[in-house]
Design a protein around this motif. Structure first.
Motif, mmCIF file in Angstrom:
data_model
loop_
_atom_site.group_PDB
_atom_site.id
_atom_site.type_symbol
_atom_site.label_atom_id
_atom_site.label_comp_id
_atom_site.label_asym_id
_atom_site.label_seq_id
_atom_site.Cartn_x
_atom_site.Cartn_y
_atom_site.Cartn_z
ATOM 1 N N ASP A 148 40.172 30.914 35.660
ATOM 2 C CA ASP A 148 39.086 30.650 34.710
ATOM 3 C C ASP A 148 38.284 29.402 35.066
ATOM 4 O OD1 ASP A 148 39.501 32.898 33.135
ATOM 5 O OD2 ASP A 148 40.986 31.877 31.878
ATOM 6 N N GLU A 149 38.932 28.407 35.616
ATOM 7 C CA GLU A 149 38.259 27.147 35.954
ATOM 8 C C GLU A 149 37.482 27.232 37.260
ATOM 9 O OE1 GLU A 149 41.735 27.271 35.449
ATOM 10 O OE2 GLU A 149 41.434 26.960 33.304
ATOM 11 N N MET A 150 37.686 28.305 38.006
ATOM 12 C CA MET A 150 37.075 28.504 39.328
ATOM 13 C C MET A 150 37.407 27.370 40.297
ATOM 14 S SD MET A 150 33.462 30.466 38.563
ATOM 15 C CE MET A 150 32.921 30.262 40.225
ATOM 16 N N ASP A 151 38.577 26.756 40.114
ATOM 17 C CA ASP A 151 38.966 25.713 41.060
ATOM 18 C C ASP A 151 39.760 26.282 42.232
ATOM 19 O OD1 ASP A 151 41.229 26.259 39.602
ATOM 20 O OD2 ASP A 151 41.690 24.179 39.109
ATOM 21 N N GLU A 152 40.152 27.550 42.129
ATOM 22 C CA GLU A 152 40.815 28.240 43.231
ATOM 23 C C GLU A 152 40.246 29.637 43.364
ATOM 24 O OE1 GLU A 152 45.224 28.221 44.484
ATOM 25 O OE2 GLU A 152 45.169 27.417 42.438
ATOM 26 N N ILE A 153 40.063 30.090 44.603
ATOM 27 C CA ILE A 153 39.575 31.441 44.857
ATOM 28 C C ILE A 153 40.662 32.197 45.612
ATOM 29 C CG2 ILE A 153 37.830 32.829 46.026
ATOM 30 C CD1 ILE A 153 35.868 30.560 45.620
ATOM 31 N N PHE A 154 40.951 33.404 45.147
ATOM 32 C CA PHE A 154 42.017 34.220 45.732
ATOM 33 C C PHE A 154 41.478 35.472 46.420
ATOM 34 C CE2 PHE A 154 43.538 31.961 42.019
ATOM 35 C CZ PHE A 154 44.621 31.272 42.531
ATOM 36 N N GLY A 155 40.209 35.787 46.196
ATOM 37 C CA GLY A 155 39.625 36.968 46.801
ATOM 38 C C GLY A 155 38.116 36.841 46.881
ATOM 39 N N PHE A 156 37.534 37.572 47.827
ATOM 40 C CA PHE A 156 36.106 37.450 48.098
ATOM 41 C C PHE A 156 35.605 38.783 48.646
ATOM 42 C CE2 PHE A 156 32.855 36.649 51.375
ATOM 43 C CZ PHE A 156 31.913 35.958 50.648
ATOM 44 N N HIS A 157 34.435 39.239 48.160
ATOM 45 C CA HIS A 157 33.788 40.438 48.689
ATOM 46 C C HIS A 157 32.277 40.215 48.658
ATOM 47 C CE1 HIS A 157 34.182 45.101 48.970
ATOM 48 N NE2 HIS A 157 33.379 44.606 49.890
ATOM 49 N N ALA A 158 31.675 40.204 49.821
ATOM 50 C CA ALA A 158 30.253 39.898 49.949
ATOM 51 C C ALA A 158 29.380 41.133 49.775
ATOM 52 C CB ALA A 158 29.974 39.279 51.318
ATOM 53 N N SER A 159 28.148 40.897 49.355
ATOM 54 C CA SER A 159 27.106 41.918 49.293
ATOM 55 C C SER A 159 25.852 41.308 49.907
ATOM 56 C CB SER A 159 26.838 42.320 47.843
ATOM 57 O OG SER A 159 25.772 43.231 47.782
ATOM 58 N N ILE A 160 25.334 41.940 50.945
ATOM 59 C CA ILE A 160 24.199 41.382 51.678
ATOM 60 C C ILE A 160 23.034 42.364 51.594
ATOM 61 C CG2 ILE A 160 23.428 40.491 53.908
ATOM 62 C CD1 ILE A 160 26.760 40.584 54.317
ATOM 63 N N PRO A 161 22.012 42.066 50.781
ATOM 64 C CA PRO A 161 20.892 42.997 50.621
ATOM 65 C C PRO A 161 20.020 43.060 51.877
ATOM 66 C CG PRO A 161 20.535 41.030 49.295
ATOM 67 C CD PRO A 161 21.884 40.896 49.933
ATOM 68 N N ILE A 162 19.598 44.283 52.190
ATOM 69 C CA ILE A 162 18.736 44.521 53.350
ATOM 70 C C ILE A 162 17.729 45.610 52.997
ATOM 71 C CG2 ILE A 162 20.410 43.838 55.116
ATOM 72 C CD1 ILE A 162 21.139 46.785 55.447
ATOM 73 N N LEU A 163 16.659 45.681 53.752
ATOM 74 C CA LEU A 163 15.673 46.744 53.567
ATOM 75 C C LEU A 163 16.160 47.971 54.334
ATOM 76 C CD1 LEU A 163 12.890 47.602 52.485
ATOM 77 C CD2 LEU A 163 11.944 46.847 54.668
ATOM 78 N N PHE A 164 16.101 49.126 53.699
ATOM 79 C CA PHE A 164 16.485 50.393 54.313
ATOM 80 C C PHE A 164 15.263 51.278 54.227
ATOM 81 C CE2 PHE A 164 18.239 54.631 54.455
ATOM 82 C CZ PHE A 164 19.342 54.538 55.286
ATOM 83 N N GLN A 165 14.708 51.665 55.354
ATOM 84 C CA GLN A 165 13.499 52.466 55.330
ATOM 85 C C GLN A 165 13.799 53.864 55.841
ATOM 86 O OE1 GLN A 165 10.008 50.508 56.573
ATOM 87 N NE2 GLN A 165 8.798 52.376 56.683
ATOM 88 N N HIS A 166 13.357 54.855 55.073
ATOM 89 C CA HIS A 166 13.465 56.257 55.458
ATOM 90 C C HIS A 166 12.072 56.846 55.369
ATOM 91 C CE1 HIS A 166 14.678 60.365 55.822
ATOM 92 N NE2 HIS A 166 14.164 60.652 54.646
ATOM 93 N N GLY A 167 11.483 57.139 56.525
ATOM 94 C CA GLY A 167 10.107 57.608 56.546
ATOM 95 C C GLY A 167 9.206 56.527 55.987
ATOM 96 N N ASP A 168 8.401 56.872 54.977
ATOM 97 C CA ASP A 168 7.522 55.877 54.376
ATOM 98 C C ASP A 168 8.130 55.239 53.131
ATOM 99 O OD1 ASP A 168 7.397 58.092 52.766
ATOM 100 O OD2 ASP A 168 5.219 58.051 52.516
ATOM 101 N N LYS A 169 9.359 55.602 52.801
ATOM 102 C CA LYS A 169 10.020 55.044 51.624
ATOM 103 C C LYS A 169 10.816 53.800 52.005
ATOM 104 C CE LYS A 169 10.704 59.493 49.352
ATOM 105 N NZ LYS A 169 9.568 59.585 48.566
#
Length: 176
Positions: free
Chosen positions: A61-82
């Motif tokens: 709760d205090e966030m003074d220790e971290i036991f796990g981590f999972h990143a999310s990295i946003p990127i552009l994904f282009q399919h045709g003109d979308k």
């Protein structure tokens, strides 16, 4: 312990240092190199908005220790003109003391991502392959050289993209 969603505004020095130390423990490399990766993934990333998760952590709760981590990295994904927003699900590590139901819940957080259209998971190892597949990710690309998996998390404008990707990779892998 609980899972905490970390947003762009939360990525401050004390937390970044703790995340870098945890990932160094799990994967090696130096704290400095992990800090550079974090800057590239998030600080310098024009696709990360303030309301989008940057990562999820397992912490007290205090966030003074971290036991796990999972990143999310946003990127552009282009399919045709979308132009669609995708995110890379990467750098997933949980300390041995926190592994179990909570680490499984941490692992599925990216597949619940409501801000992106496609989640991509790369460079999975033998231990994570079974979990990734059980969460609905499908392997794409050459089975011998590429370890990319993707899952559609939002159904906007996808039928043509999914049809194209399925046909393209089926042809490239089977020759048919």
């Amino acid at each position: 312990m609980k899972i905490i969603t970390i947003y762009n505004n939360d990525l401050l020095e004390p937390l970044l240092d703790k995340m870098a130390k945890l990932t160094t423990e799990g994967f090696g490399d130096s704290v400095e190199l992990w800090r550079k990766r974090f800057a590239y993934w998030w600080k310098d990333n024009p696709y990360l908005t303030d309301d989008m998760p940057a990562c999820w952590i397992i912490s007290n709760d205090e966030m003074d220790e971290i036991f796990g981590f999972h990143a999310s990295i946003p990127i552009l994904f282009q399919h045709g003109d979308k132009k669609l927003l995708a995110a890379g699900s990467g750098t997933f590590y949980v300390t041995p003391s926190a592994r179990g139901a909570l680490s499984t819940a941490l692992g599925i957080q990216p597949s619940r991502h409501k801000y992106v259209d496609v989640m991509i998971s790369t460079t999975t190892n033998a231990l994570s392959h079974k979990m990734i597949c059980s969460m609905g990710y499908r392997r794409v690309g050459n089975m011998d050289t590429i370890t990319n998996y993707m899952i559609i998390v939002c159904c906007r404008d996808f039928l043509s993209m999914i049809s194209y990707l399925a046909n393209h990779f089926m042809i490239s892998e089977t020759g048919m």
